[in-house]
Scaffold this motif. Structure first.
Motif, PDB file in Angstrom:
ATOM      1  N   TRP A  85      -8.723   5.404  -2.917  1.00 46.80           N
ATOM      2  CA  TRP A  85      -7.873   4.223  -3.019  1.00 46.80           C
ATOM      3  C   TRP A  85      -8.026   3.585  -4.394  1.00 46.80           C
ATOM      4  O   TRP A  85      -9.105   3.162  -4.777  1.00 46.80           O
ATOM      5  CB  TRP A  85      -8.234   3.217  -1.932  1.00 46.80           C
ATOM      6  CG  TRP A  85      -7.866   3.680  -0.562  1.00 46.80           C
ATOM      7  CD1 TRP A  85      -8.722   4.017   0.450  1.00 46.80           C
ATOM      8  CD2 TRP A  85      -6.544   3.878  -0.048  1.00 46.80           C
ATOM      9  NE1 TRP A  85      -8.020   4.408   1.558  1.00 46.80           N
ATOM     10  CE2 TRP A  85      -6.677   4.336   1.281  1.00 46.80           C
ATOM     11  CE3 TRP A  85      -5.265   3.710  -0.585  1.00 46.80           C
ATOM     12  CZ2 TRP A  85      -5.575   4.622   2.083  1.00 46.80           C
ATOM     13  CZ3 TRP A  85      -4.163   4.005   0.212  1.00 46.80           C
ATOM     14  CH2 TRP A  85      -4.329   4.446   1.527  1.00 46.80           C
ATOM     15  N   ILE A  92       0.863  -1.190   0.000  1.00 43.83           N
ATOM     16  CA  ILE A  92       0.000   0.000   0.000  1.00 43.83           C
ATOM     17  C   ILE A  92       0.895   1.234   0.000  1.00 43.83           C
ATOM     18  O   ILE A  92       1.899   1.283   0.712  1.00 43.83           O
ATOM     19  CB  ILE A  92      -0.909   0.029   1.239  1.00 43.83           C
ATOM     20  CG1 ILE A  92      -1.783  -1.229   1.303  1.00 43.83           C
ATOM     21  CG2 ILE A  92      -1.775   1.290   1.260  1.00 43.83           C
ATOM     22  CD1 ILE A  92      -2.572  -1.353   2.606  1.00 43.83           C
ATOM     23  N   VAL A 143      -7.115  -7.096  -1.899  1.00 40.24           N
ATOM     24  CA  VAL A 143      -7.304  -5.637  -1.911  1.00 40.24           C
ATOM     25  C   VAL A 143      -8.789  -5.299  -1.802  1.00 40.24           C
ATOM     26  O   VAL A 143      -9.190  -4.415  -1.033  1.00 40.24           O
ATOM     27  CB  VAL A 143      -6.704  -5.007  -3.181  1.00 40.24           C
ATOM     28  CG1 VAL A 143      -6.968  -3.500  -3.191  1.00 40.24           C
ATOM     29  CG2 VAL A 143      -5.210  -5.269  -3.256  1.00 40.24           C
ATOM     30  N   LYS A 152      -5.562  -8.901  -6.091  1.00 38.13           N
ATOM     31  CA  LYS A 152      -6.770  -8.071  -6.107  1.00 38.13           C
ATOM     32  C   LYS A 152      -7.871  -8.567  -5.170  1.00 38.13           C
ATOM     33  O   LYS A 152      -8.525  -7.737  -4.515  1.00 38.13           O
ATOM     34  CB  LYS A 152      -7.295  -7.933  -7.539  1.00 38.13           C
ATOM     35  CG  LYS A 152      -6.500  -6.933  -8.363  1.00 38.13           C
ATOM     36  CD  LYS A 152      -7.158  -6.640  -9.702  1.00 38.13           C
ATOM     37  CE  LYS A 152      -7.047  -7.801 -10.652  1.00 38.13           C
ATOM     38  NZ  LYS A 152      -7.516  -7.467 -12.015  1.00 38.13           N
ATOM     39  N   VAL A 197      -6.651   0.683  -7.297  1.00 36.06           N
ATOM     40  CA  VAL A 197      -6.173  -0.707  -7.289  1.00 36.06           C
ATOM     41  C   VAL A 197      -5.382  -0.985  -8.561  1.00 36.06           C
ATOM     42  O   VAL A 197      -5.845  -0.699  -9.669  1.00 36.06           O
ATOM     43  CB  VAL A 197      -7.361  -1.685  -7.174  1.00 36.06           C
ATOM     44  CG1 VAL A 197      -6.860  -3.135  -7.200  1.00 36.06           C
ATOM     45  CG2 VAL A 197      -8.161  -1.413  -5.902  1.00 36.06           C
ATOM     46  N   ASP A 220       0.090  -2.653  -4.807  1.00 38.74           N
ATOM     47  CA  ASP A 220      -1.210  -3.277  -5.086  1.00 38.74           C
ATOM     48  C   ASP A 220      -2.336  -2.263  -4.970  1.00 38.74           C
ATOM     49  O   ASP A 220      -3.355  -2.359  -5.658  1.00 38.74           O
ATOM     50  CB  ASP A 220      -1.459  -4.427  -4.097  1.00 38.74           C
ATOM     51  CG  ASP A 220      -0.443  -5.542  -4.240  1.00 38.74           C
ATOM     52  OD1 ASP A 220      -0.430  -6.183  -5.303  1.00 38.74           O
ATOM     53  OD2 ASP A 220       0.328  -5.753  -3.298  1.00 38.74           O
ATOM     54  N   MET A 221      -2.141  -1.289  -4.101  1.00 36.42           N
ATOM     55  CA  MET A 221      -3.198  -0.307  -3.796  1.00 36.42           C
ATOM     56  C   MET A 221      -2.515   1.002  -3.448  1.00 36.42           C
ATOM     57  O   MET A 221      -1.541   1.024  -2.690  1.00 36.42           O
ATOM     58  CB  MET A 221      -4.014  -0.862  -2.614  1.00 36.42           C
ATOM     59  CG  MET A 221      -4.936   0.080  -1.917  1.00 36.42           C
ATOM     60  SD  MET A 221      -5.822  -0.863  -0.610  1.00 36.42           S
ATOM     61  CE  MET A 221      -6.279   0.473   0.489  1.00 36.42           C
ATOM     62  N   LEU A 254     -10.665  -3.053   1.060  1.00 37.62           N
ATOM     63  CA  LEU A 254     -11.537  -1.913   0.762  1.00 37.62           C
ATOM     64  C   LEU A 254     -12.925  -2.123   1.364  1.00 37.62           C
ATOM     65  O   LEU A 254     -13.551  -1.172   1.852  1.00 37.62           O
ATOM     66  CB  LEU A 254     -11.635  -1.704  -0.751  1.00 37.62           C
ATOM     67  CG  LEU A 254     -10.345  -1.269  -1.449  1.00 37.62           C
ATOM     68  CD1 LEU A 254     -10.569  -1.130  -2.950  1.00 37.62           C
ATOM     69  CD2 LEU A 254      -9.809   0.039  -0.873  1.00 37.62           C
TER      70      LEU A 254
END
Length: 426
Positions: free
Chosen positions: A313, A38, A325, A322, A315, A92-93, A329
């Motif tokens: 945020w 992140i 992620v 994912k 992605v 990833d995010m 979220l």
């Protein structure tokens, strides 16, 4: 609750990376370790506490996942993020807040996942207004107001009974505070985004409420700085209050400027509502209030700019993680995490159904909302595209530091430099 159950159901069918292999071989076994990365630019301590809280709740559900969080100062964030993507090491995010402006390049180049249809977005009201190019590429999570923080105790000691409601009253308050031995305004201009937010507290109402695309239009040269009185007047007001900041404003960062207000050495700080965490971290007992920057002589025109940026945020479209992620979220949009955001980050959650926190600062904001004295700036271009954003603030900074403060020369220089950039970029 239905939205949460639906989210869990979809994730179960989404198959986490190792779970798919387990299912294929018809046996249960411990999942292999996964690392989720992140990246963000939230500098406030409370924002870090909130994010860590979300990660803690996530890891209780997914102990096999390690989470790496990288904080990068907002002034360097774009450069670091683009370098990571270019090197094949994209997070990833990551946090993006200008997807309708400079950050749209991440959409155009196909780096971002379209979040449309994700069940957790049902917790965010009017989510379709955050669509860019037909998709939702960032999950918003908070609302922010721009205006003036003030130390109520300092105001009382200076004999100021209530916040100024007109620009003349604001200037009179500056003089009264200086005469009483206080720094009237604390400024953390070492970071250009702090100077930008200071100016936006004025421009979001005086200029951009009528033309939300003003900065995009200026960048595309559909508007000339020298022909726009709203920019001229705002720069004059900026210079007038700059005479009342501490001497080393361009050597002072956000935390140092927050400390001046928190300790009662300075009376006011002009910025976005996220700044409250920096102030209260320095002194939790500080008695802080908030009011709109009074740019006009008409109190009815001095309303509170409140809204959300186009983004949040984002992605990584190519992330192998994912499903994880999406579950993080989902956790962020639960009522528990929305309350954590309001308690720790000291922000207004965008999650549906929550009320504005009843604290000193947010009580003031809620009063302006309840009275209808606000303007929604969601969708407004708050930044020029890079590198014009930096160029604009370099020229404005030079204007403030020049004893002559020639606003017309500054406006002409802005036009000349923006023209030059457009011509050389073709």
């Amino acid at each position: 609750m239905a939205a949460l159950l639906l989210a869990v159901g979809m994730l179960a069918g989404c198959a986490y990376p190792q779970a798919a292999a387990d299912k294929e071989h018809g046996r249960q076994r411990p999942r292999e370790a996964v690392t989720l990365s992140i990246m963000h630019f939230m500098a406030e301590q409370g924002a870090h506490i909130w994010l860590n809280d979300a990660v803690k709740r996530f890891r209780e559900l997914h102990p096999e996942v390690q989470v790496e969080i990288q904080f990068v100062n907002s002034d360097n964030y774009t450069t670091v993020l683009r370098n990571r993507i270019a090197s094949g090491n994209s997070p990833d995010m990551y946090l993006l807040t200008r997807l309708d402006g400079p950050d749209s390049v991440y959409i155009e180049q196909g780096f971002l996942e379209d979040l449309s249809g994700q069940p957790f977005l049902a917790s965010i009201p009017d989510i379709d207004r955050f669509r860019v190019g037909g998709g939702i590429y960032g999950m918003p999570f908070d609302l922010n107001a721009y205006g003036v923080f003030y130390n109520r105790d300092v105001f009382r000691k200076a004999g100021i009974a209530s916040p100024p409601e007109t620009y003349s009253e604001f200037k009179a308050a500056l003089e009264k505070l200086r005469s009483a031995g206080f720094i009237p305004v604390a400024a953390g201009y070492k970071e250009i985004n702090i100077l930008n937010a200071d100016l936006l507290a004025d421009l979001l109402v005086s200029q951009m409420a009528e033309r939300p695309s003003w900065r995009e239009d200026a960048a595309r040269r559909r508007i000339r700085f020298t022909e726009d009185d709203t920019m001229r007047d705002a720069l004059i007001r900026l210079a007038e209050r700059f005479d009342y900041v501490q001497q080393d404003a361009f050597e002072t960062d956000r935390n140092q400027s927050a400390a001046l207000v928190a300790r009662g050495e300075a009376a006011m700080l002009i910025n976005g509502s996220w700044y409250i965490d920096s102030i209260l971290t320095q002194n939790p007992e500080a008695y802080i209030g908030f009011f709109p920057f009074p740019h006009s002589e008409s109190p009815d025109e001095n309303v509170l700019p409140l809204g959300a940026s186009f983004g949040g945020w984002a992605v990584n479209r190519y992330s192998p993680n994912k499903p994880y992620v999406f579950d993080l979220l989902r956790i962020m949009t639960t009522e528990e995490m929305a309350m954590s955001l309001q308690t720790n980050k000291k922000a207004i959650s965008i999650v549906q159904g929550l009320s504005v926190p009843d604290t000193s600062v947010f009580g003031d904001i809620r009063r302006y909302i309840d009275e209808g004295r606000m303007v929604d700036y969601t969708g407004t271009y708050t930044h020029f595209p890079d590198p014009l954003h930096q160029l604009f603030h370099q020229i404005v900074s030079a204007y403030l530091l020049d004893p002559e403060r020639d606003v017309d020369r500054t406006l002409a220089e802005l036009d000349a430099e923006f023209d030059r950039h457009v011509q050389t970029s073709r």
